[in-house]
Design a protein around this motif. Structure first.
Motif, PDB file in Angstrom:
ATOM      1  N   ARG A  34       0.833  -1.208   0.000  1.00 23.04           N
ATOM      2  CA  ARG A  34       0.000   0.000   0.000  1.00 23.04           C
ATOM      3  C   ARG A  34       0.867   1.258   0.000  1.00 23.04           C
ATOM      4  NH1 ARG A  34      -3.379  -3.166   2.971  1.00 23.04           N
ATOM      5  NH2 ARG A  34      -2.389  -2.650   4.948  1.00 23.04           N
ATOM      6  N   CYS A  37       2.091   1.845  -3.379  1.00 22.74           N
ATOM      7  CA  CYS A  37       1.023   2.330  -4.260  1.00 22.74           C
ATOM      8  C   CYS A  37       0.869   3.843  -4.149  1.00 22.74           C
ATOM      9  CB  CYS A  37      -0.313   1.669  -3.912  1.00 22.74           C
ATOM     10  SG  CYS A  37      -0.403  -0.091  -4.287  1.00 22.74           S
ATOM     11  N   GLN A  43      -3.497   8.601 -10.942  1.00 22.74           N
ATOM     12  CA  GLN A  43      -4.609   8.208 -10.075  1.00 22.74           C
ATOM     13  C   GLN A  43      -5.164   6.830 -10.427  1.00 22.74           C
ATOM     14  OE1 GLN A  43      -5.908   9.652  -7.345  1.00 22.74           O
ATOM     15  NE2 GLN A  43      -7.346   7.955  -7.185  1.00 22.74           N
ATOM     16  N   GLN A  44      -5.336   6.545 -11.715  1.00 24.18           N
ATOM     17  CA  GLN A  44      -5.878   5.238 -12.121  1.00 24.18           C
ATOM     18  C   GLN A  44      -4.949   4.103 -11.719  1.00 24.18           C
ATOM     19  OE1 GLN A  44      -6.789   5.533 -16.325  1.00 24.18           O
ATOM     20  NE2 GLN A  44      -8.873   4.832 -15.892  1.00 24.18           N
ATOM     21  N   ARG A  46      -2.682   4.166  -9.369  1.00 24.06           N
ATOM     22  CA  ARG A  46      -2.658   4.078  -7.908  1.00 24.06           C
ATOM     23  C   ARG A  46      -3.887   3.337  -7.393  1.00 24.06           C
ATOM     24  NH1 ARG A  46      -1.292   9.017  -6.646  1.00 24.06           N
ATOM     25  NH2 ARG A  46      -3.385   9.838  -6.790  1.00 24.06           N
ATOM     26  N   SER A  47      -5.070   3.631  -7.950  1.00 29.39           N
ATOM     27  CA  SER A  47      -6.297   2.940  -7.534  1.00 29.39           C
ATOM     28  C   SER A  47      -6.219   1.453  -7.840  1.00 29.39           C
ATOM     29  CB  SER A  47      -7.514   3.540  -8.247  1.00 29.39           C
ATOM     30  OG  SER A  47      -7.716   4.856  -7.824  1.00 29.39           O
ATOM     31  N   ARG A  48      -5.691   1.111  -9.007  1.00 31.55           N
ATOM     32  CA  ARG A  48      -5.535  -0.287  -9.384  1.00 31.55           C
ATOM     33  C   ARG A  48      -4.578  -1.002  -8.429  1.00 31.55           C
ATOM     34  NH1 ARG A  48      -3.865  -0.181 -15.045  1.00 31.55           N
ATOM     35  NH2 ARG A  48      -5.803   0.955 -15.159  1.00 31.55           N
ATOM     36  N   LEU A  50      -3.861  -0.105  -5.309  1.00 37.66           N
ATOM     37  CA  LEU A  50      -4.483  -0.209  -3.986  1.00 37.66           C
ATOM     38  C   LEU A  50      -5.547  -1.295  -3.941  1.00 37.66           C
ATOM     39  CD1 LEU A  50      -4.714   3.563  -3.047  1.00 37.66           C
ATOM     40  CD2 LEU A  50      -3.326   1.819  -1.918  1.00 37.66           C
ATOM     41  N   SER A  51      -6.267  -1.491  -5.029  1.00 34.02           N
ATOM     42  CA  SER A  51      -7.294  -2.533  -5.030  1.00 34.02           C
ATOM     43  C   SER A  51      -6.665  -3.921  -4.918  1.00 34.02           C
ATOM     44  CB  SER A  51      -8.183  -2.443  -6.267  1.00 34.02           C
ATOM     45  OG  SER A  51      -7.473  -2.816  -7.423  1.00 34.02           O
ATOM     46  N   SER A  54      -6.241  -5.199  -1.209  1.00 29.92           N
ATOM     47  CA  SER A  54      -7.415  -5.361  -0.352  1.00 29.92           C
ATOM     48  C   SER A  54      -7.792  -6.824  -0.122  1.00 29.92           C
ATOM     49  CB  SER A  54      -8.602  -4.601  -0.949  1.00 29.92           C
ATOM     50  OG  SER A  54      -8.943  -5.159  -2.210  1.00 29.92           O
TER      51      SER A  54
END
Length: 71
Positions: A34, A37, A43-44, A46-48, A50-51, A54
């Motif tokens: 994390r 990340c 942003q895209q 980073r979101s990918r 971070l997902s 999870s």
């Protein structure tokens, strides 16, 4: 004297590592990922990234167990 000190340090470190459960090590790895990340500027991406962090330990164990079963 330095050699004895080094050997005792290594033994202490190994005993501490042995006390960590695989779930704790998984959590440390997820936290590290994390943090990596958050270094991503896009942003895209980073979101990918971070997902992907999870996944719970239980889900990870199920998935890794299924992958290691012979077919």
């Amino acid at each position: 004297m330095k050699v004895i000190s080094l050997v005792l340090s290594v033994i202490a470190l190994l005993s501490m590592l042995g006390a960590c459960s695989s779930q704790q090590l998984y959590g440390v790895g997820q936290a590290w990922q994390r943090n990596e990340c958050f270094k991503i500027n896009d942003q895209q991406e980073r979101s990918r990234c971070l997902s992907s962090t999870s996944t719970s330990y239980e889900q990870y164990k199920r998935e890794s167990g299924a992958a290691s079963e012979p077919k």
